[in-house]
Design an enzyme around this catalytic site. Structure first.
Site, mmCIF file in Angstrom:
data_model
loop_
_atom_site.group_PDB
_atom_site.id
_atom_site.type_symbol
_atom_site.label_atom_id
_atom_site.label_comp_id
_atom_site.label_asym_id
_atom_site.label_seq_id
_atom_site.Cartn_x
_atom_site.Cartn_y
_atom_site.Cartn_z
ATOM 1 C CG ASP A 312 58.835 -13.835 27.723
ATOM 2 O OD1 ASP A 312 59.488 -12.772 27.675
ATOM 3 O OD2 ASP A 312 58.921 -14.732 26.864
ATOM 4 C CD GLU A 313 59.275 -18.665 28.221
ATOM 5 O OE1 GLU A 313 58.682 -19.729 28.022
ATOM 6 O OE2 GLU A 313 59.914 -18.081 27.338
#
Ligand code: TNX
Length: 509
Positions: A312-313
């Site tokens: 993620d991210e």
């Protein structure tokens, strides 16, 4: 519709008919059954009522025949994890398997009531089995750390709602939480920190095994996550050569300024809550030696089939590098004999390992490339876990003025936590949806009590979304809120610090 006659059960069973009155219990009430669930029932009834039921002697035919509560297995009674339960003048609980017996016991705990003359079980006839085989909760132990006993307490309270997976988020920018023998500085130098100078900590391998075993006894499968290639600042505190210089975006700069948090500095502990600034070095072979060692050691202590590798991210990782890393890390997990799970962003990588499971954390109406990325896991022979951030995130505030939680995805009251449909978010076949997971990110939760305030009652809403048949007449808000309210005395007795949201008619007893 008014649902005054429904049984006070969450999640709602497949079918349930209330009988007349209650079956009284006393210390002389005898329980027959060799399953661990029989002992768990005796303990739970004692915790709640102070009454210690007695165990019937299975070796004595007369004693068994006259037992008041009988637990037994019959695979034909229901689908896996299912059970049939009759409470009349005696209790008969038949589990399709051990998990089914455990869930039947959880149902019995919700039927236990104190009446004028003592304690008893509400009479009922119930058939039950889950809609989804995957009913998960995630606990972030990085932003704030929760010790073994706190994790056990958490497992008790979620397994009582028939959740069967616990995902532990074990590494992030603020700290590293699991002993890895081949890279000892991870815990020596990077585990003592947490957000805002809160106490850190980590699990030794024995701690971890203890959590795994405790979860297993409650039919909860543990999924460990090492978040890569972003969310890795803490790795760089221990081994600076593995991690790039932080990428400070304008958004991170202004957010940090606003919150009075310092910007990340390479090789120094980061105690802020900004995301997307860290990345391991994608083109250094040493990075993959590290990943291989961590994956191998984690696989060795994890009996379950899954290892979560994050994804993620990774806002500071160039897209081509990110995709290359996603392909390599998922292949490494497969080589280690486990099935990789990744946050949905890793679906951008064309050759992500076949069979990788994606965890979708976009919104119930997908934005940007999220739906496409998620669908790619299915194209690669994998499947999806649904964690829609504006419905299933347990770390969002209930109301704008709630003291704990964040708001970036949504403000999620109990009703919006309840009213979403995991198969209606993405354009993939229904059978590609394994089930759901409700994550609790811990930026704002310093104590287990803070965690419980955010998790309860909304985890109960997610439990029903995951367990109860979509078409069941009770699977509607007006019924749910009343049944949910009836759990208050049980939760209070168990010491769960739930948020008494004013949408719910909480009962006193
Ligand atoms: C996004 S959701 C994150 C986490 C944060 C969370 C806070 C996801 C996969 N990543 O790093 O803790 O938002 O809600």
């Amino acid at each position: 519709m008014v649902f005054t006659h429904s049984l006070p059960l969450v999640p709602a069973p497949v079918s349930a008919t209330a009988g007349e009155g209650r079956m009284p219990i006393a210390a002389t009430t005898r329980v027959l059954g060799s399953s661990p669930a029989a002992a768990q029932l005796i303990d739970a009834v004692e915790r709640r009522s102070g009454i210690r039921l007695s165990a019937a002697d299975a070796a004595d035919a007369a004693d068994s025949a006259s037992a008041d509560i009988e637990l037994r297995l019959d695979p034909a009674v229901a689908a896996p994890e299912g059970y049939a339960l009759t409470v009349g003048d005696r209790v008969e609980l038949v589990g399709a398997d051990e998990a089914g017996l455990f869930y039947g016991v959880q149902t019995l705990r919700q039927l236990l009531r104190e009446e004028e003359h003592g304690w008893g079980f509400l009479r009922a006839e119930i058939r039950d089995a889950p809609r989804f085989g995957r009913r998960g909760v995630m606990l972030d132990v990085t932003r704030h750390f929760f010790d073994v006993d706190e994790v056990k307490t958490f497992i008790d309270s979620i397994s009582a709602l028939k959740f069967n997976h616990l995902h532990l988020h074990l590494s992030d920018d603020q700290g590293w939480r699991i002993q890895i023998d081949s890279w000892p500085l991870l815990t020596e130098l990077s585990s003592s920190t947490a957000v805002d100078e809160a106490r850190g900590g980590f699990y030794t391998k024995d701690d971890y095994r203890e959590i795994v075993a405790y979860a297993e006894e409650r039919h909860v499968l543990l999924i460990p996550e090492i978040d890569l290639p972003g969310h890795t600042h803490a790795i760089g505190v221990a081994y600076p050569e593995l991690v790039e210089e932080p990428v400070v975006s304008d958004a991170l700069r202004s957010e940090s300024l606003q919150q009075g948090q310092p910007l990340p500095v390479h090789g120094e502990a980061y105690l802020g809550t900004g995301v997307g600034h860290s990345s391991v070095r994608i083109h250094e072979e040493r990075t993959y030696e590290f990943v291989r060692d961590v994956v191998r050691e984690l696989a060795e202590i994890t009996p379950g089939p899954y290892l979560h590798v994050g994804g993620d991210e990774s806002l500071g990782t160039p897209q081509a590098d990110f995709d290359l890393f996603a392909e390599r890390v998922t292949a490494i997990v497969v080589e280690a004999g486990k099935t990789p799970i990744a946050w949905h962003e890793m679906g951008s990588a064309a050759d992500i390992a076949e069979g990788t499971i994606g965890q979708y954390w976009g919104k119930t109406t997908p934005e940007g490339t999220h739906a496409e990325e998620a669908a790619h896991f299915v194209e690669r022979g994998g499947a999806l876990i649904m964690s829609a951030a504006d419905a299933a995130y347990l770390d969002m505030k209930y109301t704008a003025d709630f003291p704990l939680g964040l708001t970036w995805a949504a403000i999620i009251d109990v009703r919006s936590a309840y009213e979403w449909e995991p198969t209606a978010v993405l354009d993939v076949p229904d059978d590609a949806i394994l089930g759901i997971e409700a994550p609790l990110w811990s930026e704002t939760t310093r104590t287990l009590s803070d965690v419980e305030q955010l998790v309860f009652p909304r985890a109960a809403a997610q439990a029903e979304v995951a367990w109860s048949p979509r078409e069941a007449p009770e699977r509607v808000w007006e019924s749910f809120r009343v049944r949910l309210g009836s759990l208050a005395p049980l939760w209070k007795a168990e010491g769960i610090d739930f948020h008494p949201a004013d949408e719910i008619p909480w009962s006193e007893r």
